[in-house]
Enzyme design. Sequence first.
Site, PDB file in Angstrom:
ATOM      1  N   TRP A 330       0.763  -1.274  -0.022  1.00  0.00           N
ATOM      2  CA  TRP A 330       0.251  -0.038   0.046  1.00  0.00           C
ATOM      3  C   TRP A 330       0.784   1.502  -0.054  1.00  0.00           C
ATOM      4  O   TRP A 330       0.481   2.323  -0.714  1.00  0.00           O
ATOM      5  CB  TRP A 330      -0.954  -0.130   1.123  1.00  0.00           C
ATOM      6  N   HIS A 331       2.081   1.263   0.536  1.00  0.00           N
ATOM      7  CA  HIS A 331       2.802   2.527   0.929  1.00  0.00           C
ATOM      8  C   HIS A 331       3.514   2.681  -0.298  1.00  0.00           C
ATOM      9  O   HIS A 331       4.166   3.842  -0.632  1.00  0.00           O
ATOM     10  CB  HIS A 331       3.924   2.288   1.978  1.00  0.00           C
ATOM     11  N   GLY A 332       3.843   1.851  -1.333  1.00  0.00           N
ATOM     12  CA  GLY A 332       4.618   2.113  -2.478  1.00  0.00           C
ATOM     13  C   GLY A 332       4.747   0.868  -3.400  1.00  0.00           C
ATOM     14  O   GLY A 332       4.748  -0.331  -3.027  1.00  0.00           O
ATOM     15  N   PHE A 527       2.391   8.264  -1.222  1.00  0.00           N
ATOM     16  CA  PHE A 527       2.046   6.968  -1.031  1.00  0.00           C
ATOM     17  C   PHE A 527       0.268   7.286  -1.313  1.00  0.00           C
ATOM     18  O   PHE A 527      -0.321   6.020  -1.373  1.00  0.00           O
ATOM     19  CB  PHE A 527       2.135   6.778   0.419  1.00  0.00           C
TER      20      PHE A 527
END
Length: 527
Positions: A330-332, A527
């Site tokens: 989800w963050h990257g 993000f």
Amino acid sequence: MLFNSFEFIFLFLPITLVLFFYISRKKDSTGHQSAILWLIIASLVFYGWWKPINLPLIIFSMLVNYYLGYWMSNSIAKPWIKKTVFLIGIIFNLGLIVYFKYFVFILSNINQIIGSDFTLPSIVLPLGISFFTFQQIAYLVDAYRGETKEYDLRKYMLFVCFFPQLIAGPIVHHKEILPQFEKASIYKFSQTTLSIGLTVFIAGLFKKVIFADRIAEYSNLAFAAASQGIDLTFAEAWVGALGYTLQLYFDFSGYCDMAIGASYMFGIRLPLNFNSPYKAISIVDFWRRWHITLSHFLRDYLYIPLGGSRKGKVRRYLNLLITMLIGGLWHGAGWTFIFWGGLHGIYLIVNHLYRSVRLGWGHNLKNDGWLLRMTGQIVTFIAVVISWVFFKANSFETATSMLQSMFGFKGIELPDFLAPYLGFLRNVGIGFSGFTVNVGISQKYATFGILILLLIVWLTPNTQQWMGKYNPALTEPVEQYQSQWQQQLWHYLSWQPNKIWTVIIASLTVLSLLCFSRVSEFLYFQF
């Protein structure tokens, strides 16, 4: 548009506030509805300021999700049709985020595996797509379960695009925000409400501009050098890792304060999203404090549906690992982010195993003494610092090089100003050439800057605690394990609407504005 920009602070925010309360003067529902419509327009202007071409995307996303949720809540009786509509909604939202955020990553990995050369036109990641997509997925799930209903398109659009939480959260629930807009009190201007919101906003601005942006200079130098193949010394590597650890802390903490403060100026309380995570005494405790709303989302909509802890320990640990891997993704769109998530999954598994062993021995974990708590805090902090290296690094090679230097595999070199005090360490092979020209870090500024910020992180209350009984967040801060005298001291020093605090906040404002040498994005915007 950035919170830490002149156009937001001196144009957008005051104009939006003034017109909101001006439009709200009518005491009937027409005034309230017009004020809501104004907030929607202002929020869309805020979102489209950076790249207007993204406005159709978020509007289309809101319309599709609203009508799918409306049909599930109010029009569909047959379970199989309702389930079909729900699946269409989930596929639609995940399809958007996969295309814009992950498709290039997926395609590049396919090219590597099968030796192909597929290419795509450049895809620009829309700001906040992870946040407003997850927020709407939560809405669809709640609508499918019959836990929420929405009959008004305007209110739904405001729930999604309300500008204080639009770009980088917190991830809010429909039932948390919309009922607040039903209260007549928020449409009446209040000096107290404005002063509380402005105080929290300025505290966040100060953290971002004075703390996060300044310490970022040193972490950027270290990681840039490592990515270029330069071997960092022991001291340089730790300055880089700790510098980024503190940059991310104050950057995200500052953003969360500014979001809560800006929202509270309108009388709306957002959920707490950041609660002194580096004071955590375990990784479990850390994830109760860091990006709280994302942790809750992953728990409620992924971990528990996977089975949670209901299907035995092995399945529980597998569910934890899967949840954190997806949290990392989800963050990257990168393997370093996935590895970071997996690392935290392993941390959580180890933490739960440790707790199980101690509970098996009959220990009451709530009665741990100060030594165990302090040990847990130190171990947790070091584990988090190590994980942030992968989070920041642009490749595994960079992260590995950093960690090798941090753990002394390339020798241990301390700052030379410590030589008069620790010179005896030369007898065990420790040197004092810790900072080199190749990297360019100012050793005294970096060392003492990091030390001061660590003391602030560990020894002072967070913004919500400073606000005391005026806490503007929707949820209360958790216990910080303070002694009685510390609690009394910080309670005495907590914010009050008086002349002394007015001078303090005014000074922080002036200092922050004077340091607007360059406007930098918040880290979580990517993000």
